[in-house]
Design a protein around this motif. Structure first.
Motif, PDB file in Angstrom:
ATOM      1  N   THR A  46      90.318  18.524  43.556  1.00 56.61           N
ATOM      2  CA  THR A  46      89.014  19.055  43.969  1.00 56.61           C
ATOM      3  C   THR A  46      87.879  18.057  43.827  1.00 56.61           C
ATOM      4  O   THR A  46      86.721  18.390  44.077  1.00 56.61           O
ATOM      5  CB  THR A  46      88.674  20.321  43.165  1.00 56.61           C
ATOM      6  N   GLY A  47      88.185  16.834  43.424  1.00 53.39           N
ATOM      7  CA  GLY A  47      87.164  15.799  43.327  1.00 53.39           C
ATOM      8  C   GLY A  47      86.736  15.532  41.901  1.00 53.39           C
ATOM      9  O   GLY A  47      86.904  16.370  41.016  1.00 53.39           O
ATOM     10  N   ARG A  48      86.202  14.344  41.689  1.00 62.64           N
ATOM     11  CA  ARG A  48      85.786  13.955  40.339  1.00 62.64           C
ATOM     12  C   ARG A  48      84.794  12.804  40.428  1.00 62.64           C
ATOM     13  O   ARG A  48      84.946  11.891  41.241  1.00 62.64           O
ATOM     14  CB  ARG A  48      87.000  13.521  39.521  1.00 62.64           C
ATOM     15  N   THR A  49      83.782  12.839  39.577  1.00 63.60           N
ATOM     16  CA  THR A  49      82.870  11.709  39.422  1.00 63.60           C
ATOM     17  C   THR A  49      83.531  10.709  38.485  1.00 63.60           C
ATOM     18  O   THR A  49      83.825  11.023  37.335  1.00 63.60           O
ATOM     19  CB  THR A  49      81.525  12.154  38.832  1.00 63.60           C
ATOM     20  N   PHE A  50      83.783   9.500  38.968  1.00 63.56           N
ATOM     21  CA  PHE A  50      84.499   8.517  38.153  1.00 63.56           C
ATOM     22  C   PHE A  50      83.680   7.278  37.838  1.00 63.56           C
ATOM     23  O   PHE A  50      84.132   6.401  37.090  1.00 63.56           O
ATOM     24  CB  PHE A  50      85.818   8.112  38.814  1.00 63.56           C
ATOM     25  N   GLY A  70      84.945  10.969  43.966  1.00 62.96           N
ATOM     26  CA  GLY A  70      85.949  11.214  44.997  1.00 62.96           C
ATOM     27  C   GLY A  70      85.824  12.644  45.506  1.00 62.96           C
ATOM     28  O   GLY A  70      85.445  13.545  44.755  1.00 62.96           O
ATOM     29  N   PRO A  71      86.148  12.882  46.765  1.00 63.32           N
ATOM     30  CA  PRO A  71      85.948  14.206  47.356  1.00 63.32           C
ATOM     31  C   PRO A  71      87.088  15.178  47.067  1.00 63.32           C
ATOM     32  O   PRO A  71      88.168  14.792  46.611  1.00 63.32           O
ATOM     33  CB  PRO A  71      85.886  13.894  48.845  1.00 63.32           C
ATOM     34  N   ASN A  72      86.824  16.424  47.375  1.00 69.49           N
ATOM     35  CA  ASN A  72      87.828  17.485  47.340  1.00 69.49           C
ATOM     36  C   ASN A  72      88.820  17.236  48.475  1.00 69.49           C
ATOM     37  O   ASN A  72      88.445  17.180  49.650  1.00 69.49           O
ATOM     38  CB  ASN A  72      87.116  18.832  47.526  1.00 69.49           C
ATOM     39  N   ILE A  73      90.093  17.080  48.137  1.00 71.47           N
ATOM     40  CA  ILE A  73      91.109  16.852  49.168  1.00 71.47           C
ATOM     41  C   ILE A  73      92.067  18.037  49.277  1.00 71.47           C
ATOM     42  O   ILE A  73      93.187  17.894  49.769  1.00 71.47           O
ATOM     43  CB  ILE A  73      91.888  15.540  48.927  1.00 71.47           C
ATOM     44  N   THR A  74      91.605  19.215  48.809  1.00 72.32           N
ATOM     45  CA  THR A  74      92.338  20.436  49.107  1.00 72.32           C
ATOM     46  C   THR A  74      91.742  21.036  50.372  1.00 72.32           C
ATOM     47  O   THR A  74      90.730  20.552  50.890  1.00 72.32           O
ATOM     48  CB  THR A  74      92.247  21.462  47.955  1.00 72.32           C
ATOM     49  N   VAL A  82      89.824  17.414  54.141  1.00 75.82           N
ATOM     50  CA  VAL A  82      91.062  17.111  54.866  1.00 75.82           C
ATOM     51  C   VAL A  82      91.580  18.282  55.693  1.00 75.82           C
ATOM     52  O   VAL A  82      92.666  18.184  56.279  1.00 75.82           O
ATOM     53  CB  VAL A  82      92.175  16.647  53.897  1.00 75.82           C
ATOM     54  N   ALA A  83      90.811  19.363  55.771  1.00 75.01           N
ATOM     55  CA  ALA A  83      91.316  20.568  56.430  1.00 75.01           C
ATOM     56  C   ALA A  83      91.750  20.302  57.872  1.00 75.01           C
ATOM     57  O   ALA A  83      92.729  20.868  58.350  1.00 75.01           O
ATOM     58  CB  ALA A  83      90.257  21.669  56.390  1.00 75.01           C
ATOM     59  N   GLY A  84      91.034  19.434  58.565  1.00 84.15           N
ATOM     60  CA  GLY A  84      91.355  19.164  59.958  1.00 84.15           C
ATOM     61  C   GLY A  84      92.213  17.934  60.179  1.00 84.15           C
ATOM     62  O   GLY A  84      92.438  17.527  61.329  1.00 84.15           O
ATOM     63  N   TYR A  85      92.714  17.336  59.105  1.00 85.50           N
ATOM     64  CA  TYR A  85      93.497  16.115  59.240  1.00 85.50           C
ATOM     65  C   TYR A  85      94.793  16.364  60.012  1.00 85.50           C
ATOM     66  O   TYR A  85      95.494  17.342  59.791  1.00 85.50           O
ATOM     67  CB  TYR A  85      93.860  15.552  57.868  1.00 85.50           C
ATOM     68  N   GLN A  86      95.096  15.415  60.891  1.00 81.47           N
ATOM     69  CA  GLN A  86      96.368  15.361  61.604  1.00 81.47           C
ATOM     70  C   GLN A  86      97.198  14.214  61.011  1.00 81.47           C
ATOM     71  O   GLN A  86      96.668  13.395  60.248  1.00 81.47           O
ATOM     72  CB  GLN A  86      96.120  15.143  63.104  1.00 81.47           C
ATOM     73  N   SER A 134      87.479  25.187  45.728  1.00 80.45           N
ATOM     74  CA  SER A 134      86.183  24.656  46.140  1.00 80.45           C
ATOM     75  C   SER A 134      85.892  23.350  45.418  1.00 80.45           C
ATOM     76  O   SER A 134      86.339  23.125  44.293  1.00 80.45           O
ATOM     77  CB  SER A 134      85.069  25.661  45.857  1.00 80.45           C
ATOM     78  N   GLY A 135      85.159  22.510  46.079  1.00 80.64           N
ATOM     79  CA  GLY A 135      84.769  21.219  45.509  1.00 80.64           C
ATOM     80  C   GLY A 135      83.742  20.576  46.415  1.00 80.64           C
ATOM     81  O   GLY A 135      83.266  21.188  47.372  1.00 80.64           O
ATOM     82  N   GLN A 136      83.411  19.333  46.127  1.00 81.33           N
ATOM     83  CA  GLN A 136      82.385  18.654  46.903  1.00 81.33           C
ATOM     84  C   GLN A 136      82.987  17.534  47.729  1.00 81.33           C
ATOM     85  O   GLN A 136      84.140  17.158  47.552  1.00 81.33           O
ATOM     86  CB  GLN A 136      81.327  18.066  45.967  1.00 81.33           C
ATOM     87  N   GLY A 137      82.165  17.037  48.631  1.00 82.67           N
ATOM     88  CA  GLY A 137      82.567  15.881  49.408  1.00 82.67           C
ATOM     89  C   GLY A 137      82.336  14.607  48.619  1.00 82.67           C
ATOM     90  O   GLY A 137      82.016  14.628  47.425  1.00 82.67           O
ATOM     91  N   THR A 138      82.490  13.486  49.281  1.00 84.02           N
ATOM     92  CA  THR A 138      82.270  12.190  48.641  1.00 84.02           C
ATOM     93  C   THR A 138      80.825  12.062  48.171  1.00 84.02           C
ATOM     94  O   THR A 138      79.898  12.452  48.877  1.00 84.02           O
ATOM     95  CB  THR A 138      82.584  11.062  49.635  1.00 84.02           C
ATOM     96  N   VAL A 139      80.648  11.520  46.984  1.00 87.56           N
ATOM     97  CA  VAL A 139      79.316  11.176  46.482  1.00 87.56           C
ATOM     98  C   VAL A 139      79.264   9.663  46.333  1.00 87.56           C
ATOM     99  O   VAL A 139      80.111   9.071  45.655  1.00 87.56           O
ATOM    100  CB  VAL A 139      79.014  11.852  45.130  1.00 87.56           C
ATOM    101  N   LEU A 140      78.313   9.043  46.997  1.00 87.27           N
ATOM    102  CA  LEU A 140      78.176   7.589  46.931  1.00 87.27           C
ATOM    103  C   LEU A 140      76.691   7.249  46.856  1.00 87.27           C
ATOM    104  O   LEU A 140      75.995   7.229  47.868  1.00 87.27           O
ATOM    105  CB  LEU A 140      78.813   6.932  48.155  1.00 87.27           C
ATOM    106  N   LYS A 141      76.211   7.018  45.651  1.00 81.84           N
ATOM    107  CA  LYS A 141      74.821   6.627  45.432  1.00 81.84           C
ATOM    108  C   LYS A 141      74.822   5.207  44.876  1.00 81.84           C
ATOM    109  O   LYS A 141      75.281   4.965  43.764  1.00 81.84           O
ATOM    110  CB  LYS A 141      74.138   7.581  44.462  1.00 81.84           C
TER     111      LYS A 141
END
Length: 297
Positions: free
Chosen positions: A77-81, A91-95, A102-106, A155-162
């Motif tokens: 579900t993602g983690r601030t690393f 890193g984002p939620n990949i569920t 990734v819900a729409g990934y082919q 539930s989780g968040q998308g990529t965070v890049l600050k």
């Protein structure tokens, strides 16, 4: 009068330097924004989905031991690393749950993201360490994808890049590169080798070290890492190589399991949450391979 003129000259010079630095910073940030939006064309081929028990088991092992947990968390579900001053990376939620990316990934999208560090839209994935996964065999890639796709939707968040402006500017000027810029996208996938304590298998396992320890495993500044991170150690033979500390595989395995060197001091930065999950076979093969590398000055 001469002193006053000297002070005016000094202040004017300082003002010019500040203006020059601000201009360079602004240009660097502009270049970074443009670079982040570039289209990266990669010659990727899809790898068929798998859902068999063997693939799921292998994928679970790869997810746990190859760094996925460190960025995406054990549940995906993602983690601030990384969080250091103005630098925040998560890193984002990949569920497939709310906020998942990734819900729409082919099948082709998984290959582009994992092997090439490129999003389905062709943009660089800024924090995806694909240089570590670029050499995955098709079987391993399919197994990892199978396990990720089996994760419970949450539930989780998308990529965070600050990024602090100076870091973003360095990226814009090419001093810091994203994974997509560090990969030879034309290399074919690795061919499978039998799993065992062999040089061939050790060579395959060592691919996971490239992202931090760099091509040739010569060590140095970790690409994209926070400024206070120490440089990655040299694993290849030569001056400064840390492999002299690990004359046998048992010594290196103990470090992977404990996060401590033989003298008891803690190793910084290395993702031991994942590394301690590596199998004994993988670690013994890795040690055998690292010790086999030809000496370099």
């Amino acid at each position: 009068m001469k002193k006053r003129n000297w002070m005016r000259t000094l202040l004017a010079s300082l003002a010019a330097l500040v203006l020059l630095a601000a201009t360079a910073l602004g240009i660097g940030v502009f270049l970074a924004e443009r670079k982040m939006q570039r289209f990266v064309d990669v010659p990727a081929k899809p790898v068929a989905y798998r859902s068999d028990a063997a693939a799921l088991e292998r994928g679970k092992y790869l997810f746990a031991s190859r760094g996925c947990v460190d960025c995406h968390g054990s549940t995906g579900t993602g983690r601030t690393f990384a969080e250091d001053g103005g630098l925040v990376i998560a890193g984002p939620n990949i569920t497939t749950g709310p906020g998942g990316v990734v819900a729409g990934y082919q099948p082709l999208d998984w290959v582009r993201a994992i092997r090439h560090g490129v999003s389905p839209k062709g943009r660089p994935l800024m924090i995806m360490p694909s240089e570590d996964y670029n050499r995955f065999t098709d079987d391993d890639l399919a197994s990892l994808v199978a396990y990720v796709r089996s994760l419970h939707p949450a539930s989780g968040q998308g990529t965070v890049l600050k990024l602090p402006l100076p870091v973003k500017a360095l990226y814009g000027y090419g001093v810091i590169k994203d994974a997509a810029a560090r990969i030879d996208h034309n290399l074919p996938p690795e061919q499978p080798v039998p799993e065992g304590v062999t040089l061939a298998h050790g060579n395959y396992v060592a691919n996971m070290c490239i992202g931090c320890h760099r091509e040739g495993l010569v060590g140095g500044k970790i690409p994209g890492g926070p400024p206070d991170w120490p440089p990655a150690s040299r694993l290849a033979p030569g001056e400064g190589s840390v492999m002299n500390r690990y004359p046998d595989a048992d010594a290196m395995i103990a470090m992977f399991r404990s996060g401590k060197r033989p003298d008891g001091s803690a190793v910084q930065v290395m993702p031991f949450e994942s590394l301690r999950e590596m199998s004994e076979t993988d670690l013994r093969a890795l040690h055998l391979y690292l010790k086999s590398l030809p000496g370099k000055g």
